[in-house]
Design a protein around this motif. Structure first.
Motif, PDB file in Angstrom:
ATOM      1  N   GLN A 184      15.325  27.233 116.620  1.00 44.56           N
ATOM      2  CA  GLN A 184      14.342  26.736 115.658  1.00 44.56           C
ATOM      3  C   GLN A 184      13.802  25.391 116.100  1.00 44.56           C
ATOM      4  O   GLN A 184      14.556  24.465 116.387  1.00 44.56           O
ATOM      5  N   GLY A 185      12.485  25.276 116.165  1.00 40.85           N
ATOM      6  CA  GLY A 185      11.840  24.019 116.520  1.00 40.85           C
ATOM      7  C   GLY A 185      11.484  23.215 115.289  1.00 40.85           C
ATOM      8  O   GLY A 185      12.083  23.363 114.220  1.00 40.85           O
ATOM      9  N   VAL A 186      10.493  22.349 115.427  1.00 43.58           N
ATOM     10  CA  VAL A 186      10.042  21.489 114.330  1.00 43.58           C
ATOM     11  C   VAL A 186       8.529  21.607 114.209  1.00 43.58           C
ATOM     12  O   VAL A 186       7.809  21.507 115.211  1.00 43.58           O
ATOM     13  N   ARG A 187       8.055  21.839 112.999  1.00 36.12           N
ATOM     14  CA  ARG A 187       6.617  21.760 112.696  1.00 36.12           C
ATOM     15  C   ARG A 187       6.471  20.861 111.481  1.00 36.12           C
ATOM     16  O   ARG A 187       6.778  21.256 110.360  1.00 36.12           O
ATOM     17  N   ARG A 188       6.035  19.636 111.722  1.00 36.13           N
ATOM     18  CA  ARG A 188       5.842  18.660 110.649  1.00 36.13           C
ATOM     19  C   ARG A 188       4.356  18.502 110.353  1.00 36.13           C
ATOM     20  O   ARG A 188       3.507  18.782 111.194  1.00 36.13           O
ATOM     21  N   TYR A 189       4.067  18.008 109.150  1.00 32.26           N
ATOM     22  CA  TYR A 189       2.682  17.801 108.736  1.00 32.26           C
ATOM     23  C   TYR A 189       2.463  16.332 108.373  1.00 32.26           C
ATOM     24  O   TYR A 189       3.331  15.690 107.783  1.00 32.26           O
ATOM     25  N   VAL A 190       1.289  15.821 108.748  1.00 36.02           N
ATOM     26  CA  VAL A 190       0.908  14.461 108.369  1.00 36.02           C
ATOM     27  C   VAL A 190      -0.353  14.529 107.517  1.00 36.02           C
ATOM     28  O   VAL A 190      -1.085  15.516 107.535  1.00 36.02           O
ATOM     29  N   ASP A 191      -0.604  13.442 106.757  1.00 35.31           N
ATOM     30  CA  ASP A 191      -1.733  13.426 105.814  1.00 35.31           C
ATOM     31  C   ASP A 191      -1.691  14.661 104.922  1.00 35.31           C
ATOM     32  O   ASP A 191      -2.657  15.417 104.801  1.00 35.31           O
ATOM     33  N   VAL A 192      -0.550  14.852 104.273  1.00 32.91           N
ATOM     34  CA  VAL A 192      -0.270  16.104 103.602  1.00 32.91           C
ATOM     35  C   VAL A 192      -1.170  16.354 102.397  1.00 32.91           C
ATOM     36  O   VAL A 192      -1.590  17.478 102.147  1.00 32.91           O
ATOM     37  N   TYR A 204      -7.131  14.675  91.272  1.00 34.06           N
ATOM     38  CA  TYR A 204      -6.183  15.740  91.603  1.00 34.06           C
ATOM     39  C   TYR A 204      -5.910  15.693  93.096  1.00 34.06           C
ATOM     40  O   TYR A 204      -6.587  14.993  93.856  1.00 34.06           O
ATOM     41  N   TYR A 205      -4.884  16.445  93.527  1.00 35.30           N
ATOM     42  CA  TYR A 205      -4.460  16.416  94.923  1.00 35.30           C
ATOM     43  C   TYR A 205      -4.394  17.836  95.471  1.00 35.30           C
ATOM     44  O   TYR A 205      -3.924  18.754  94.798  1.00 35.30           O
ATOM     45  N   TRP A 206      -4.908  17.998  96.683  1.00 36.14           N
ATOM     46  CA  TRP A 206      -4.913  19.313  97.327  1.00 36.14           C
ATOM     47  C   TRP A 206      -3.989  19.250  98.538  1.00 36.14           C
ATOM     48  O   TRP A 206      -4.163  18.418  99.420  1.00 36.14           O
ATOM     49  N   LEU A 207      -2.993  20.153  98.560  1.00 37.47           N
ATOM     50  CA  LEU A 207      -2.035  20.167  99.662  1.00 37.47           C
ATOM     51  C   LEU A 207      -2.721  20.639 100.939  1.00 37.47           C
ATOM     52  O   LEU A 207      -3.270  21.735 101.002  1.00 37.47           O
ATOM     53  N   GLY A 209      -3.129  18.961 105.353  1.00 31.17           N
ATOM     54  CA  GLY A 209      -2.356  18.271 106.388  1.00 31.17           C
ATOM     55  C   GLY A 209      -2.600  18.811 107.778  1.00 31.17           C
ATOM     56  O   GLY A 209      -3.072  19.931 107.970  1.00 31.17           O
ATOM     57  N   GLU A 210      -2.265  17.976 108.752  1.00 27.58           N
ATOM     58  CA  GLU A 210      -2.376  18.332 110.161  1.00 27.58           C
ATOM     59  C   GLU A 210      -0.986  18.573 110.714  1.00 27.58           C
ATOM     60  O   GLU A 210      -0.055  17.793 110.492  1.00 27.58           O
ATOM     61  N   VAL A 211      -0.809  19.688 111.430  1.00 28.79           N
ATOM     62  CA  VAL A 211       0.508  20.053 111.923  1.00 28.79           C
ATOM     63  C   VAL A 211       0.819  19.308 113.222  1.00 28.79           C
ATOM     64  O   VAL A 211      -0.049  19.101 114.067  1.00 28.79           O
ATOM     65  N   LEU A 212       2.072  18.877 113.347  1.00 31.18           N
ATOM     66  CA  LEU A 212       2.582  18.263 114.571  1.00 31.18           C
ATOM     67  C   LEU A 212       3.635  19.192 115.154  1.00 31.18           C
ATOM     68  O   LEU A 212       4.641  19.477 114.511  1.00 31.18           O
ATOM     69  N   GLU A 213       3.409  19.658 116.390  1.00 31.49           N
ATOM     70  CA  GLU A 213       4.301  20.643 116.983  1.00 31.49           C
ATOM     71  C   GLU A 213       5.142  20.082 118.125  1.00 31.49           C
ATOM     72  O   GLU A 213       5.988  20.785 118.657  1.00 31.49           O
ATOM     73  N   ASP A 214       4.907  18.854 118.552  1.00 36.08           N
ATOM     74  CA  ASP A 214       5.630  18.302 119.693  1.00 36.08           C
ATOM     75  C   ASP A 214       6.855  17.494 119.272  1.00 36.08           C
ATOM     76  O   ASP A 214       7.428  16.772 120.082  1.00 36.08           O
ATOM     77  N   VAL A 215       7.251  17.606 118.015  1.00 33.67           N
ATOM     78  CA  VAL A 215       8.430  16.902 117.534  1.00 33.67           C
ATOM     79  C   VAL A 215       9.674  17.650 117.993  1.00 33.67           C
ATOM     80  O   VAL A 215       9.797  18.862 117.800  1.00 33.67           O
ATOM     81  N   GLN A 216      10.608  16.946 118.612  1.00 36.11           N
ATOM     82  CA  GLN A 216      11.824  17.574 119.113  1.00 36.11           C
ATOM     83  C   GLN A 216      12.877  17.685 118.007  1.00 36.11           C
ATOM     84  O   GLN A 216      13.008  16.792 117.168  1.00 36.11           O
TER      85      GLN A 216
END
Length: 265
Positions: A184-192, A204-207, A209-216
């Motif tokens: 299992q790797g890591v897929r994190r999101y920024v500016d969620v 109101y807030y809409w979910l 975000g931009e995915v980050l895939e190079d996180v170890q």
């Protein structure tokens, strides 16, 4: 094999129809129990404070398939199937084919993976299948691989109780580079969250975000470093197969905290 198939995209999703029909046409005994509408990103939620209803569905699947539509979560669907709807337990639980990836840390939110995990909790080997695109509509390569995998398990069952989380790249069968075991790797999101204002001036807030895939992945998980991550192999058009379990105990944490002492007066 006797198979139970569920999903989180709902009874009308093309992915589950393609998967179920492909396996039924191959001669497997297929039952389908899945949500009556899309229930993506519901995690492993269960319905506890209201009744769950299920209705038989006709003419949507292969004639040999028994199918039910359920107004609960994906996990509800599998639990209801195993304890109330099926006359005998299946040999394998499958979930999918999901419209979109379930890679890395995304599996913690995934209704697709949670439906398969419910099978593991009940002692039945399971497979979660995802097509790694939200727009690609050709599920045939993913269903073809699912058939190959089920055929493999028919001849050589899994050596231990586990969930195989399978992600298939959204390309023609001829373009797939192969299938490989992954961790299992890591897929994190920024500016969620995207902050917006409605016509009445309310915020109101809409979910998003931009995915980050190079996180170890963090060190200390006692995983073999020579095994690639699921996120990594997707870039090279491989099918990823990640074995999962439901026990989330952090073994290294137990070792690190073993020196703690609690003194009660």
């Amino acid at each position: 094999m006797k198979l139970l198939i569920s999903n989180d995209d709902g009874i009308s999703a093309l992915g589950i129809r393609t998967l179920a029909n492909t396996l039924a046409e191959a001669g497997h005994d297929v039952s389908v129990v899945c949500p009556d509408r899309e229930r993506s990103a519901t995690g492993h939620g269960l319905t506890l404070h209201q009744p769950i209803r299920a209705e038989m569905v006709e003419s949507l699947f292969h004639p040999a398939i028994n199918a039910w539509s359920c107004d609960g979560t994906p996990s509800d669907c599998v639990k209801l199937a195993l304890w109330a709807l099926l006359d005998s337990p299946p040999e394998l639980v499958l979930s999918g084919i999901n419209q979109g990836a379930n890679l890395g840390t995304e599996i913690l939110y995934s209704g697709t993976v949670s439906a398969a995990m419910e099978g593991i909790i009940e002692g039945i080997p399971s497979i979660a299948l995802s097509l790694t695109s939200h727009t690609h509509k050709d599920f045939e390569p993913a269903a073809k691989f699912a058939k190959l995998l089920v055929d493999q398990l028919t001849v050589e069952p899994l050596p231990d109780l586990m969930l195989l989380n399978v992600n298939i790249p959204p390309i023609p069968w001829e373009g797939i580079a192969g299938a490989t075991l992954t961790r299992q790797g890591v897929r994190r999101y920024v500016d969620v969250f995207n902050k917006r204002v409605d016509p009445r001036g309310k915020t109101y807030y809409w979910l998003t975000g931009e995915v980050l895939e190079d996180v170890q992945p963090p060190a200390g998980l006692n995983l073999p470093s020579d095994i690639p991550t699921d996120v990594e192999v997707m870039r090279h058009n491989f099918i990823s197969i990640t074995p999962l379990q439901y026990n989330l105990t952090y073994a290294n944490g137990l070792h690190q905290l073993s020196r703690w002492e609690f003194k009660f007066l």
